[in-house]
Design a protein around this motif. Sequence first.
Motif, PDB file in Angstrom:
ATOM      1  N   ILE A 217       0.766  -1.438   0.104  1.00  0.00           N
ATOM      2  CA  ILE A 217       0.015  -0.220  -0.001  1.00  0.00           C
ATOM      3  C   ILE A 217       0.749   1.200   0.015  1.00  0.00           C
ATOM      4  O   ILE A 217       1.930   1.310   0.873  1.00  0.00           O
ATOM      5  CB  ILE A 217      -0.726   0.040   1.276  1.00  0.00           C
ATOM      6  N   VAL A 218       0.393   2.353  -0.765  1.00  0.00           N
ATOM      7  CA  VAL A 218       1.140   3.333  -0.963  1.00  0.00           C
ATOM      8  C   VAL A 218       0.409   4.594  -0.745  1.00  0.00           C
ATOM      9  O   VAL A 218      -0.784   4.734  -1.178  1.00  0.00           O
ATOM     10  CB  VAL A 218       1.845   3.660  -2.215  1.00  0.00           C
ATOM     11  N   ILE A 219       0.692   5.603   0.135  1.00  0.00           N
ATOM     12  CA  ILE A 219       0.131   6.804   0.299  1.00  0.00           C
ATOM     13  C   ILE A 219       1.016   7.861  -0.214  1.00  0.00           C
ATOM     14  O   ILE A 219       1.920   8.064   0.414  1.00  0.00           O
ATOM     15  CB  ILE A 219      -0.522   7.136   1.584  1.00  0.00           C
ATOM     16  N   SER A 220       0.708   8.803  -1.228  1.00  0.00           N
ATOM     17  CA  SER A 220       1.790   9.883  -1.736  1.00  0.00           C
ATOM     18  C   SER A 220       1.184  10.964  -1.500  1.00  0.00           C
ATOM     19  O   SER A 220      -0.100  11.202  -2.081  1.00  0.00           O
ATOM     20  CB  SER A 220       2.139   9.475  -3.083  1.00  0.00           C
ATOM     21  N   ALA A 221       1.815  12.069  -0.853  1.00  0.00           N
ATOM     22  CA  ALA A 221       1.180  13.392  -0.424  1.00  0.00           C
ATOM     23  C   ALA A 221       2.376  14.384  -0.424  1.00  0.00           C
ATOM     24  O   ALA A 221       2.674  15.006   0.626  1.00  0.00           O
ATOM     25  CB  ALA A 221       0.666  13.370   0.771  1.00  0.00           C
ATOM     26  N   THR A 222       3.249  14.428  -1.598  1.00  0.00           N
ATOM     27  CA  THR A 222       4.107  15.421  -1.559  1.00  0.00           C
ATOM     28  C   THR A 222       4.002  16.666  -2.062  1.00  0.00           C
ATOM     29  O   THR A 222       2.392  16.969  -2.877  1.00  0.00           O
ATOM     30  CB  THR A 222       5.459  14.782  -2.322  1.00  0.00           C
ATOM     31  N   SER A 223       4.565  17.715  -2.144  1.00  0.00           N
ATOM     32  CA  SER A 223       4.360  19.134  -2.766  1.00  0.00           C
ATOM     33  C   SER A 223       4.899  19.431  -3.900  1.00  0.00           C
ATOM     34  O   SER A 223       5.228  20.498  -4.218  1.00  0.00           O
ATOM     35  CB  SER A 223       4.651  20.158  -1.478  1.00  0.00           C
ATOM     36  N   ASP A 224       5.627  18.205  -4.512  1.00  0.00           N
ATOM     37  CA  ASP A 224       6.349  18.431  -5.636  1.00  0.00           C
ATOM     38  C   ASP A 224       5.353  18.701  -6.794  1.00  0.00           C
ATOM     39  O   ASP A 224       4.322  18.209  -6.902  1.00  0.00           O
ATOM     40  CB  ASP A 224       6.998  17.178  -6.134  1.00  0.00           C
ATOM     41  N   ALA A 225       5.547  19.707  -7.678  1.00  0.00           N
ATOM     42  CA  ALA A 225       4.861  20.408  -8.586  1.00  0.00           C
ATOM     43  C   ALA A 225       4.985  19.235  -9.770  1.00  0.00           C
ATOM     44  O   ALA A 225       3.930  19.575 -10.744  1.00  0.00           O
ATOM     45  CB  ALA A 225       5.279  21.448  -9.050  1.00  0.00           C
TER      46      ALA A 225
END
Length: 380
Positions: A217-225
């Motif tokens: 399972i992966v949750i991805s929440a970066t601020s990369d544009a």
Amino acid sequence: MRKFAFLIHPLDLDDVVNFEKKAAGKPVALIKKMLLWMCEKPPFIGSHIIGITSKTGRKAEGWFITVPLLPEQMREHPELAQRKILEAIDIAKELGASIVGLGGFTSIAVNGGLSIAKQSALPITTGNAYTVAAAVNGTKKAARLMGIRLSKAKLVVVGATGSIGRACSEILAPEVAEIVLVGRRQRALELQVNKLKELAVVSASTDIKKALEGADIVISATSDANTIIDVADFESGTVVCDVAQPPDVSKSVLKERNDILVFDGGIIKIPGRKIKRESRFDYDFRLKPDKYAYACMSETMILCLEGIKENFDMGSVRVSNVEKISRFAMKHGFKLAGFRSFGERITRDKIKEIRKNAALNSNKKWFYRVRRMLKYSKLG
Ligand SMILES: NC(=O)c1ccc[n+]([C@@H]2O[C@H](COP(=O)([O-])OP(=O)(O)OC[C@H]3O[C@@H](n4cnc5c(N)ncnc54)[C@H](OP(=O)(O)O)[C@@H]3O)[C@@H](O)[C@H]2O)c1
């Protein structure tokens, strides 16, 4: 009637073209210049939403006010971004709003609201607490549908040192077998590992590709544009909740992988039978029909319906706020919408198909039963 406002901005060049068709095919540098010219005028109303009706009978309407800057422009011109955000809040006040949600990068640009808390003409929220609630609940549901048992699974959180990533890790750490925190700053990651080590088997990595090995399972929440995860790096059968706006996972996943379940985190069904969103400039925030909204928008609506008159969720998300907003959401009738990927609905049949494809490509224990079923149906 209660009133709120929510700040939006173009997430990428497609959004700019949606707003201004003449921008299609123009060089990026020219489009960026055009947006900076637009900043010489006040922020403008992108759309107006009416018909929101709580289970309690309270009603609300709201305005989506556009700050015309791309995410990378907010990074390049932080003072301009802050000034435009404050101007948009002033417009919200003139419209009679009682609370303002900082959407997308307008939250990140002002450090989760902390940099403007003193100057803001109205109470503000980042919308991140309900985004965390929606991501966590959506991830649990998706894992269940794919046959993955949380307590035996490896969870990877990308952007784990950020506001949303950190809260998701804290909530899910005690429920999974192993958790890997991914970010860019080793020191910040280590601090977070220390915080969670009593709760779970936890490690940290600055290498996304390596961290994804063996992930269930992966949750991805970066601020990369930009997109930062190569779709080839997901193992077959992985469940991926992409909370980031703009997304962390490339849209190519729709064409290239039929064996992983990637869904947009934080999409909510708003209560009310006659919800209508009128868009003055045909500016689209990618969710159709009108009764769907991102969790951060929904948080602003919920707080407005609840009559909250103070800043709610500033800086890093607090788990206590996730619990509080979840209670308010239930009281007013806000619910997780079905799964979507890049705005397109993912049906239950589609999930079954993904599970079948995963069973054909992967030896993971989760897919044992489906694999056996497929084998016998072939023999038969
Ligand atoms: N779907 C929704 O309803 C919704 C609602 C609210 C927010 N969002 C989106 O959620 C995302 C996170 O928001 P937030 O408020 O939590 O932001 P945040 O507090 O600024 O955290 C972002 C994190 O991402 C990390 N990061 C940035 N680029 C990275 C990269 N290339 N590799 C690994 N980590 C990277 C940052 O690490 P550093 O510390 O190294 O910079 C930071 O820890 C944003 O994209 C936002 O637009 C979505």
